[in-house]
Design a protein around this motif. Structure first.
Motif, PDB file in Angstrom:
ATOM      1  N   ALA A   4      -1.201   2.106   5.160  1.00 17.30           N
ATOM      2  CA  ALA A   4       0.195   1.699   5.000  1.00 17.30           C
ATOM      3  C   ALA A   4       0.843   1.235   6.299  1.00 17.30           C
ATOM      4  N   GLN A  60      -2.079   3.353  -6.095  1.00 19.78           N
ATOM      5  CA  GLN A  60      -2.787   4.427  -6.799  1.00 19.78           C
ATOM      6  C   GLN A  60      -4.103   4.768  -6.111  1.00 19.78           C
ATOM      7  N   ASN A  66       0.807  -1.222   0.000  1.00 20.15           N
ATOM      8  CA  ASN A  66       0.000   0.000   0.000  1.00 20.15           C
ATOM      9  C   ASN A  66       0.842   1.274   0.000  1.00 20.15           C
ATOM     10  N   PHE A  67       2.161   1.139   0.078  1.00 17.45           N
ATOM     11  CA  PHE A  67       3.015   2.317   0.193  1.00 17.45           C
ATOM     12  C   PHE A  67       2.786   3.309  -0.947  1.00 17.45           C
ATOM     13  N   HIS A  68       2.700   2.801  -2.182  1.00 17.23           N
ATOM     14  CA  HIS A  68       2.547   3.670  -3.354  1.00 17.23           C
ATOM     15  C   HIS A  68       1.317   3.298  -4.168  1.00 17.23           C
ATOM     16  N   ARG A  80      -6.285   2.849  -0.157  1.00 15.44           N
ATOM     17  CA  ARG A  80      -5.261   1.869   0.189  1.00 15.44           C
ATOM     18  C   ARG A  80      -4.028   2.553   0.773  1.00 15.44           C
ATOM     19  N   ARG A  81      -3.663   3.715   0.278  1.00 11.67           N
ATOM     20  CA  ARG A  81      -2.464   4.393   0.772  1.00 11.67           C
ATOM     21  C   ARG A  81      -2.568   4.746   2.253  1.00 11.67           C
ATOM     22  N   LYS A 127      -1.251   6.704   6.151  1.00 10.42           N
ATOM     23  CA  LYS A 127      -0.353   6.614   5.005  1.00 10.42           C
ATOM     24  C   LYS A 127       1.051   7.007   5.444  1.00 10.42           C
ATOM     25  N   SER A 139      -6.188   5.941  -3.265  1.00 10.29           N
ATOM     26  CA  SER A 139      -5.888   6.762  -2.092  1.00 10.29           C
ATOM     27  C   SER A 139      -6.342   6.105  -0.795  1.00 10.29           C
TER      28      SER A 139
END
Length: 218
Positions: free
Chosen positions: A124, A116, A112-114, A120-121, A149, A118
């Motif tokens: 993190a 797409q 989830n670090f990057h 999911r981000r 995040k 938002s």
């Protein structure tokens, strides 16, 4: 920036005078069979820049408890390596462990670090307090409070460094050299001390190295 650097110097000075620091050679801990492994297999590894242990992937959560390493308040630092595969990389640190079911943990979801997406981000980095406060319960009842995040997140397929500061009431998490915390939460457990372990989530494994435990003197 100068004020932040000065604060860090002061903080490190305070740590040196008020704390006990211990570095744990995870590679050696495996070789000397000084670990209690729950629902996983572990083996030592040596890479160019890292030497530690690797935990295999398996269904269900897994914990590798350290032997004779009780912990109350202080700082836990660790280098970890996961992978950018959806729902296949959950790894972090368990602490204040009472048994295999009751413990607190901070863990990361590198996939989830990057992302797409938002939503999911913001998933993190996560704090949990088992058995009562699972990630599902916290997300349903107190959404976005105990997971965040990571700004300028590291490469999800590479090593990253985490620093987890644990007080009587709070848990604060830093990633890499960022002086700003990525997560700061109120603790949800009534236990003030317990075991330390390496945590991996469902269908997940990972690599761990350079564990350092800083215990604050009471």
């Amino acid at each position: 920036m100068k004020k932040k650097l000065l604060f860090l110097v002061v903080l490190l000075s305070v740590e040196a005078s008020l704390a006990q620091t211990k570095k744990i050679n995870l590679n050696m801990e495996v070789r000397k069979n000084r670990l209690f492994v729950l629902n996983r297999l572990v083996h030592p590894f040596v890479e160019t820049k890292y030497k530690g242990l690797e935990i295999n992937e398996k269904s269900g959560e897994g914990i590798v408890w350290l032997q004779d390493q009780n912990f109350s308040n202080g700082i836990i630092e660790i280098d970890m390596k996961g992978q950018d595969i959806f729902q296949k990389s959950f790894l972090g640190i368990a602490f204040h462990g009472q048994n295999d079911s009751i413990y607190e943990a901070v863990y990361f979801r590198p996939f989830n670090f990057h992302a797409q997406d938002s939503v999911r981000r913001i998933h993190a980095v996560q704090y949990i307090a088992h058995a009562d406060f699972t990630w599902e319960k916290l997300r349903k009842e107190r959404n976005a409070e105990f997971e965040k995040k990571i700004p300028n997140a590291p490469n999800p397929n590479e090593w990253f460094h985490a620093r987890i500061e644990i007080s009587a009431t709070e848990v604060t998490v830093f990633v890499e050299k960022n002086l700003n915390p990525v997560l700061r939460v109120k603790r949800l457990s009534a236990f003030s001390d317990g075991k330390i372990g390496l945590f991996v989530g469902d269908n997940s494994g990972g690599k761990f190295a350079n564990l350092k435990i800083i215990r604050f003197k009471n």
